[in-house]
Design a protein around this motif. Structure first.
Motif, PDB file in Angstrom:
ATOM      1  N   LYS A 206     -64.906 -64.616   2.318  1.00  0.00           N
ATOM      2  CA  LYS A 206     -63.487 -64.581   1.929  1.00  0.00           C
ATOM      3  C   LYS A 206     -62.634 -63.957   3.017  1.00  0.00           C
ATOM      4  N   TYR A 210     -60.139 -66.580   4.786  1.00  0.00           N
ATOM      5  CA  TYR A 210     -58.805 -66.442   4.204  1.00  0.00           C
ATOM      6  C   TYR A 210     -57.900 -65.464   4.954  1.00  0.00           C
ATOM      7  N   LYS A 227     -56.849 -72.096   0.510  1.00  0.00           N
ATOM      8  CA  LYS A 227     -57.655 -71.455  -0.543  1.00  0.00           C
ATOM      9  C   LYS A 227     -58.564 -72.462  -1.236  1.00  0.00           C
TER      10      LYS A 227
END
Length: 261
Positions: A206, A210, A227
């Motif tokens: 993540k 991201y 996402k």
């Protein structure tokens, strides 16, 4: 193709023309081998030949910000890395490993034992430990495009130098990411180790995809993805689960039930 002719051409043309011609040749090769890259990816069936609790993660992502990398050109470091067989722009396995380790280290610190278990020991370490993670190349079927960036001074946000031309994969480009987790035999706390490993993998993925990015220009915001994605996780024994973002993957890994030895 007359290889001797190509070789002579490379010898006599000017540096700029060499690179331009090289890119055209690689683009032509990419058209001929645009689907061959799939042979580089692992198969879920491969898990049957691996130790218990091995996990394969695969997903297709979409770039939110541009991606760039430093190729091996003698005349420019701003050409994107390409695979020599397919001619396709790519992310090397070593790049994935380095960027994911960077993200994991930001979460846990460089000397955390989980970091060593997953990525292996540092080259200068006395104890050579092989990591539990295996990485695979990512190939981009879309062609690279030319872009220009202007580095800014941190203090004043004014140009630090003139514009820099570089090759990039534009936002909206899709790529496939695969990660294989193979836990080698552990101690009596083996089950706890697996849970710790999978939790950190999820959090590091993540952070890398991201927030931090995975590009050579990641400090400039390059290499971040959208996402939403299309992913699947396979476990040894034929169990599989779908996920549509990395937060869902985190929940799947957090609830993973490991096999007892």
């Amino acid at each position: 193709m007359n290889l001797n002719g190509v070789y002579d051409f490379y010898l006599h043309e000017k540096e700029g023309r060499i690179e331009e011609t090289k890119r055209k040749i690689l683009d032509a090769v990419a058209c001929d081998h645009k689907d061959d890259f799939k042979t580089f990816y692992p198969s879920p069936d491969d898990l049957n030949y691996l130790p218990m609790n091995s996990v394969l993660i695969g997903f297709q992502f979409t770039l939110k910000k541009p991606y760039t990398s430093r190729g091996e050109s003698k005349f420019s470091e701003n050409l994107i890395v390409r695979d020599q067989f397919t001619g396709l722009p790519m992310v090397r396995p070593s790049t994935w490993k380095g960027d994911l380790r960077f993200a994991a280290t930001k979460l846990m610190g460089p000397k955390n034992p989980i970091i060593i278990r997953l990525f292996g020991s540092n080259p200068d370490s006395e104890d050579m430990i092989k990591g539990r993670l295996y990485f695979f190349p990512t190939f981009f079927k879309d062609g690279a495009e030319n872009d220009v960036i202007t580095p800014l001074k941190r203090e004043t946000r004014t140009p630090a130098r003139g514009p820099i031309p570089l090759e990039v994969m534009k936002p909206g480009t899709k790529g496939d990411f695969y990660l294989l987790y193979v836990p080698y035999p552990g101690n009596e706390n083996f089950g706890d180790e697996i849970k710790e490993d999978l939790k950190l993998i999820a959090e590091a993925l993540k952070l890398m995809f991201y927030t931090c990015g995975f590009s050579a220009k990641r400090t400039s915001g390059f290499g971040v993805i959208e996402k939403q994605l299309k992913g699947k996780l396979w476990m040894r024994g034929g169990v599989s689960k779908n996920f549509s973002n990395l937060h869902e993957l985190s929940e799947i890994l957090d609830g993973y039930g490991y096999e007892q030895h």
